[in-house]
Scaffold this active site. Structure first.
Site, PDB file in Angstrom:
ATOM      1  N   THR A  41       0.810  -1.219   0.000  1.00 32.72           N
ATOM      2  CA  THR A  41       0.000   0.000   0.000  1.00 32.72           C
ATOM      3  C   THR A  41       0.835   1.257   0.000  1.00 32.72           C
ATOM      4  O   THR A  41       0.454   2.278  -0.572  1.00 32.72           O
ATOM      5  CB  THR A  41      -0.925  -0.005   1.234  1.00 32.72           C
ATOM      6  N   TYR A  55      -8.197   0.241  -3.196  1.00 31.88           N
ATOM      7  CA  TYR A  55      -7.166   0.868  -4.041  1.00 31.88           C
ATOM      8  C   TYR A  55      -6.305  -0.249  -4.640  1.00 31.88           C
ATOM      9  O   TYR A  55      -6.493  -1.437  -4.338  1.00 31.88           O
ATOM     10  CB  TYR A  55      -6.306   1.822  -3.203  1.00 31.88           C
ATOM     11  N   THR A 121       1.501  -4.370   4.165  1.00 30.45           N
ATOM     12  CA  THR A 121       1.362  -4.629   5.608  1.00 30.45           C
ATOM     13  C   THR A 121       0.783  -6.011   5.903  1.00 30.45           C
ATOM     14  O   THR A 121       0.921  -6.499   7.018  1.00 30.45           O
ATOM     15  CB  THR A 121       0.442  -3.578   6.253  1.00 30.45           C
ATOM     16  N   ASP A 122       0.152  -6.654   4.928  1.00 33.69           N
ATOM     17  CA  ASP A 122      -0.517  -7.922   5.224  1.00 33.69           C
ATOM     18  C   ASP A 122       0.449  -8.992   5.721  1.00 33.69           C
ATOM     19  O   ASP A 122       0.080  -9.795   6.573  1.00 33.69           O
ATOM     20  CB  ASP A 122      -1.255  -8.451   3.981  1.00 33.69           C
ATOM     21  N   LYS A 194      -0.030  -7.763  12.798  1.00 32.42           N
ATOM     22  CA  LYS A 194      -1.033  -6.814  12.307  1.00 32.42           C
ATOM     23  C   LYS A 194      -2.315  -7.135  13.073  1.00 32.42           C
ATOM     24  O   LYS A 194      -2.821  -8.251  12.995  1.00 32.42           O
ATOM     25  CB  LYS A 194      -1.215  -6.972  10.799  1.00 32.42           C
ATOM     26  N   GLU A 315      -1.194 -29.682  26.738  1.00 29.23           N
ATOM     27  CA  GLU A 315      -2.450 -30.236  26.190  1.00 29.23           C
ATOM     28  C   GLU A 315      -2.221 -31.494  25.352  1.00 29.23           C
ATOM     29  O   GLU A 315      -3.167 -32.055  24.802  1.00 29.23           O
ATOM     30  CB  GLU A 315      -3.160 -29.173  25.338  1.00 29.23           C
TER      31      GLU A 315
HETATM   32  N1  DGL Z   1      -2.551  -5.894  -0.375  1.00 30.53           N
HETATM   33  C1  DGL Z   1      -2.061  -5.481   0.934  1.00 30.53           C
HETATM   34  C2  DGL Z   1      -0.541  -5.727   1.026  1.00 30.53           C
HETATM   35  O1  DGL Z   1       0.170  -5.497   0.035  1.00 30.53           O
HETATM   36  C3  DGL Z   1      -2.337  -4.036   1.188  1.00 30.53           C
HETATM   37  C4  DGL Z   1      -2.151  -3.701   2.621  1.00 30.53           C
HETATM   38  C5  DGL Z   1      -0.990  -2.746   2.865  1.00 30.53           C
HETATM   39  O2  DGL Z   1       0.091  -2.792   2.235  1.00 30.53           O
HETATM   40  O3  DGL Z   1      -1.179  -1.934   3.804  1.00 30.53           O
HETATM   41  O4  DGL Z   1      -0.102  -6.141   2.097  1.00 30.53           O
END
Ligand code: DGL
Length: 358
Positions: A41, A55, A121-122, A194, A315
């Protein structure tokens, strides 16, 4: 000791420390920081300035990211490389190996003091832990992303990039392991996750907390990771062109072993079980994991809970079943450590020791 010998020794030590991670800095007194761009992003564009979902990620190149933040020149001598350009949900082991090898090549250079990686971020939390175990230097490596595309009102990318470059050029960041820096907060690559699908403060280390903050153009550290990382880690990916296949199966009420059996049949070398609670195994799943272990598949008991320790022999009788307990690693992090562990051993006791070390 004669001056000459003392001078030579000091020079030798300085050179050795530079290679190991002490920063050399350029003649202008600024650190040399290389930005490795991978997409996400932070490089995303939206149809309008208010488009913060829906986006397109991974559109803007590294030079444009740098041009958008002229203030970078005040804190570091910056160079940019576009290693690849992807949305991070598409990150693969091949991307990780390419990135780790490039990071290690650059950090071995005396004229590179730190690295920033721009990333979606993913899966930042996964790339961060992979690099935490494979970077062979104590020089700073900082991973940064953004929760709003570059075209949005109050895009967070530029200020996150400025803070990340400042952090990567800071001597205070040497030896801290791979860091994830967004939203003025500094997290450890081992522990960060995240925690919100869309807000700017999404990166957290829920119970163990931030390492510190970025404020007033410098990092403020309050703690550091005690587990081994980077230059102290035993994993060497320099000669690898692939990684063992490790998959995750999810625990839930009324689950079954269908997915597990399919993954084992497809050739998984390791399985991480994201159990309920303290890594509990249902009566439906347990026989499948036992059979997989008997076929030589490494089994790690983790937990879907996300915090706390999965206790060995808690467990399940790990000693008897020859399973590994994930300690405090969540399933996606446990998968990364198991993948790297399997490049060295298939012995469950040796792997368990690694889960208590990293
Ligand atoms: N498609 C997600 C990624 O590239 C977008 C999220 C982001 O980068 O914040 O991880």
């Amino acid at each position: 000791m004669k001056t000459t010998a003392r001078t030579l020794m000091a020079a030798g030590m300085a050179a050795a420390m530079t290679l190991s991670g002490t920063m050399a800095f350029a003649a202008d007194g600024l650190p040399n920081v290389t930005i490795l761009a991978t997409g996400g992003t932070i490089a995303g564009t939206g149809a309008t300035s208010t488009t913060t979902v829906g986006y397109t990620a991974a559109k803007v190149g590294v030079e444009k990211l740098i041009e958008a933040v002229p203030e970078l020149k005040k804190v570091a001598n910056v160079k940019g490389e576009q290693v690849f350009q992807i949305a991070s949900e598409n990150m693969t082991n091949d991307h990780w190996l390419k990135l780790a090898k490039r990071v290690n090549e650059l950090l071995a250079q005396k004229d590179v003091d730190g690295i920033v990686i721009t990333h979606g971020t993913d899966t930042i939390e996964e790339t961060a832990y992979f690099l935490n175990l494979t970077v062979k230097s104590t020089k700073p490596v900082v991973i940064v992303g953004a929760m709003r595309p570059s075209t949005a009102i109050s895009a967070d990318g530029p200020v996150n990039l400025y803070n990340a470059v400042t952090l990567a050029g800071s001597k205070d960041a040497v030896g801290k392991g791979v860091l994830v820096a967004l939203n003025d907060q500094i997290n450890a690559g081992r522990d960060v996750s995240k925690t919100n699908t869309s807000t700017a403060d999404t990166f957290r280390t829920p119970e163990l907390g931030f390492l510190g903050y970025m404020q007033d153009n410098r990092p403020h550290f309050y703690r550091q990771v005690v587990r081994k990382h980077t230059a102290e880690a035993e994993f060497d990916i320099s000669g690898l062109d692939s990684l063992p296949q490790v998959d995750i199966v999810y625990g839930y009420a009324n689950n079954n072993r269908t997915a597990l059996d399919a993954l084992v049949k497809a050739g998984a070398k390791g399985i991480v079980h994201a159990g309920v609670g303290n890594g509990s195994l249902s009566n439906a799943m347990k026989p499948g994991l036992i059979e997989a272990r008997k076929q030589g598949v490494a089994i790690v008991r983790s937990s879907r809970v996300g915090n706390g320790i999965v206790a060995r022999n808690g467990e399940a009788n790990d000693d008897e079943l020859d399973f590994v307990a994930s300690d405090s690693l969540n399933p996606q992090k446990a998968r990364i450590l198991l993948m790297l562990a399997l490049t060295k051993t298939t012995d469950a006791k040796a792997i368990q020791k690694m889960f208590y070390t990293y």
